[in-house]
Write a protein that holds these residues in place. Sequence first.
Motif, PDB file in Angstrom:
ATOM      1  N   VAL A  52       0.826  -1.203   0.000  1.00 12.42           N
ATOM      2  CA  VAL A  52       0.000   0.000   0.000  1.00 12.42           C
ATOM      3  C   VAL A  52       0.863   1.257   0.000  1.00 12.42           C
ATOM      4  N   THR A  53       2.117   1.158   0.417  1.00 18.14           N
ATOM      5  CA  THR A  53       3.017   2.311   0.428  1.00 18.14           C
ATOM      6  C   THR A  53       3.695   2.510  -0.921  1.00 18.14           C
ATOM      7  N   GLY A  54       3.438   1.612  -1.884  1.00 22.79           N
ATOM      8  CA  GLY A  54       4.085   1.702  -3.183  1.00 22.79           C
ATOM      9  C   GLY A  54       5.427   1.009  -3.218  1.00 22.79           C
ATOM     10  N   LEU A  55       5.828   0.355  -2.131  1.00 23.59           N
ATOM     11  CA  LEU A  55       7.114  -0.342  -2.070  1.00 23.59           C
ATOM     12  C   LEU A  55       7.006  -1.699  -2.750  1.00 23.59           C
ATOM     13  N   ASP A  56       8.018  -2.063  -3.511  1.00 27.84           N
ATOM     14  CA  ASP A  56       8.069  -3.369  -4.161  1.00 27.84           C
ATOM     15  C   ASP A  56       8.471  -4.387  -3.103  1.00 27.84           C
ATOM     16  N   LEU A  57       7.501  -5.143  -2.616  1.00 27.02           N
ATOM     17  CA  LEU A  57       7.747  -6.042  -1.492  1.00 27.02           C
ATOM     18  C   LEU A  57       8.651  -7.211  -1.859  1.00 27.02           C
ATOM     19  N   ALA A  58       8.567  -7.682  -3.102  1.00 25.05           N
ATOM     20  CA  ALA A  58       9.441  -8.782  -3.517  1.00 25.05           C
ATOM     21  C   ALA A  58      10.901  -8.336  -3.509  1.00 25.05           C
ATOM     22  N   GLU A  59      11.157  -7.138  -4.044  1.00 24.17           N
ATOM     23  CA  GLU A  59      12.520  -6.611  -4.054  1.00 24.17           C
ATOM     24  C   GLU A  59      12.993  -6.313  -2.634  1.00 24.17           C
ATOM     25  N   MET A  60      12.071  -5.817  -1.814  1.00 25.09           N
ATOM     26  CA  MET A  60      12.425  -5.534  -0.424  1.00 25.09           C
ATOM     27  C   MET A  60      12.799  -6.821   0.306  1.00 25.09           C
ATOM     28  N   ALA A  61      12.035  -7.884   0.056  1.00 26.15           N
ATOM     29  CA  ALA A  61      12.312  -9.169   0.702  1.00 26.15           C
ATOM     30  C   ALA A  61      13.667  -9.710   0.262  1.00 26.15           C
ATOM     31  N   ARG A  62      13.977  -9.584  -1.025  1.00 24.30           N
ATOM     32  CA  ARG A  62      15.274 -10.058  -1.519  1.00 24.30           C
ATOM     33  C   ARG A  62      16.420  -9.265  -0.878  1.00 24.30           C
ATOM     34  N   ALA A  63      16.231  -7.957  -0.745  1.00 22.61           N
ATOM     35  CA  ALA A  63      17.263  -7.139  -0.103  1.00 22.61           C
ATOM     36  C   ALA A  63      17.438  -7.548   1.349  1.00 22.61           C
ATOM     37  N   TYR A  64      16.343  -7.825   2.027  1.00 21.10           N
ATOM     38  CA  TYR A  64      16.432  -8.209   3.436  1.00 21.10           C
ATOM     39  C   TYR A  64      17.115  -9.563   3.584  1.00 21.10           C
ATOM     40  N   ARG A  87       5.964  -4.357   6.657  1.00 16.24           N
ATOM     41  CA  ARG A  87       5.618  -4.818   5.301  1.00 16.24           C
ATOM     42  C   ARG A  87       6.200  -6.206   5.021  1.00 16.24           C
ATOM     43  N   LEU A  88       7.400  -6.469   5.519  1.00 13.58           N
ATOM     44  CA  LEU A  88       8.003  -7.784   5.305  1.00 13.58           C
ATOM     45  C   LEU A  88       7.199  -8.868   6.015  1.00 13.58           C
ATOM     46  N   GLY A  92       5.156 -12.107   4.422  1.00 11.20           N
ATOM     47  CA  GLY A  92       5.490 -13.482   4.780  1.00 11.20           C
ATOM     48  C   GLY A  92       6.967 -13.749   4.880  1.00 11.20           C
ATOM     49  N   GLN A  93       7.783 -12.678   4.835  1.00 18.34           N
ATOM     50  CA  GLN A  93       9.228 -12.833   4.943  1.00 18.34           C
ATOM     51  C   GLN A  93       9.633 -12.901   6.414  1.00 18.34           C
ATOM     52  N   PRO A  94      10.297 -13.982   6.846  1.00 18.46           N
ATOM     53  CA  PRO A  94      10.780 -14.054   8.228  1.00 18.46           C
ATOM     54  C   PRO A  94      11.753 -12.915   8.519  1.00 18.46           C
ATOM     55  N   ASP A 106      18.447 -20.675   3.978  1.00 18.45           N
ATOM     56  CA  ASP A 106      19.127 -20.412   2.708  1.00 18.45           C
ATOM     57  C   ASP A 106      18.118 -19.926   1.678  1.00 18.45           C
ATOM     58  N   TYR A 107      18.395 -18.785   1.049  1.00 19.50           N
ATOM     59  CA  TYR A 107      17.520 -18.234   0.030  1.00 19.50           C
ATOM     60  C   TYR A 107      18.217 -18.291  -1.323  1.00 19.50           C
ATOM     61  N   PRO A 108      17.517 -18.686  -2.375  1.00 18.80           N
ATOM     62  CA  PRO A 108      18.158 -18.803  -3.689  1.00 18.80           C
ATOM     63  C   PRO A 108      18.594 -17.468  -4.274  1.00 18.80           C
ATOM     64  N   ASP A 109      17.962 -16.370  -3.842  1.00 16.74           N
ATOM     65  CA  ASP A 109      18.267 -15.076  -4.435  1.00 16.74           C
ATOM     66  C   ASP A 109      19.105 -14.190  -3.519  1.00 16.74           C
ATOM     67  N   ALA A 110      19.652 -14.748  -2.446  1.00 16.78           N
ATOM     68  CA  ALA A 110      20.376 -13.936  -1.467  1.00 16.78           C
ATOM     69  C   ALA A 110      21.803 -13.661  -1.926  1.00 16.78           C
ATOM     70  N   SER A 111      21.928 -12.986  -3.056  1.00 19.65           N
ATOM     71  CA  SER A 111      23.244 -12.634  -3.583  1.00 19.65           C
ATOM     72  C   SER A 111      23.579 -11.202  -3.164  1.00 19.65           C
ATOM     73  N   PRO A 112      24.870 -10.846  -3.162  1.00 21.22           N
ATOM     74  CA  PRO A 112      25.252  -9.496  -2.739  1.00 21.22           C
ATOM     75  C   PRO A 112      24.591  -8.413  -3.581  1.00 21.22           C
ATOM     76  N   ILE A 113      24.262  -7.302  -2.962  1.00 21.45           N
ATOM     77  CA  ILE A 113      23.714  -6.151  -3.675  1.00 21.45           C
ATOM     78  C   ILE A 113      24.568  -4.942  -3.342  1.00 21.45           C
ATOM     79  N   ARG A 114      24.613  -3.999  -4.280  1.00 21.43           N
ATOM     80  CA  ARG A 114      25.381  -2.775  -4.042  1.00 21.43           C
ATOM     81  C   ARG A 114      24.486  -1.577  -4.305  1.00 21.43           C
TER      82      ARG A 114
END
Length: 218
Positions: A52-64, A87-88, A92-94, A106-114
Amino acid sequence: MTVCGSLDDVIIALHNAGLTASQISQVLGKKWGFAIERLGAAGIQGRTRVGVTGLDLAEMARAYQTVQSGRVVGEIFHASRDTVITRLKEYGQPVRSRGGKQLTTDYPDASPIRVALTPRPWERRHQQIVQRLLQGHSAQQIMNELAVSAYEVDQSIRAQRSRDPVVAEIALRAAHGESVSRIAVMMGIRVDRVAVQVAKIRKGQKASPGPRELCASR
């Protein structure tokens, strides 16, 4: 809705029915990243849910999943830590408690971000110190011109002249009170690698006398 077939067939059918990856994982009683992983194996892009805040929750979850810090993720998405955590949880993101242990899932997408987060005051001063150093100014001149301590100038000089710029930058950021998660995001390095290096630095500090850490609030 009844679907027969393999588990992957069920996941694809639920995806086609409009469910998000987190909803599919929840229906199947699996971890959050399970549906994303299976959909990706089938060549299907998981559906993104926008809060509802306009935040991309999937991207936020991957960053977290990468940094596991609500405060740092908040810096990335320009939101407060409380908003991120709320929001996380809705997604449903722990999440881990403040100051709690890192999640071991272990998450399949938990790669480094810059991400270039907003520079802290000390980072601006460091840039000014290095600029003057390259112009041939002495340490005393830099101290007088910028009104900074000898220790801060020394830290910047050490980082600038180090043969290992990656380790030097980690050490510099740690000395200024940067968290492991923030260092990882600013440098695009895995959190566990940064944590190991910071631990080595702190162990070395305990073995030698002198100032331990700069004031992060300056």
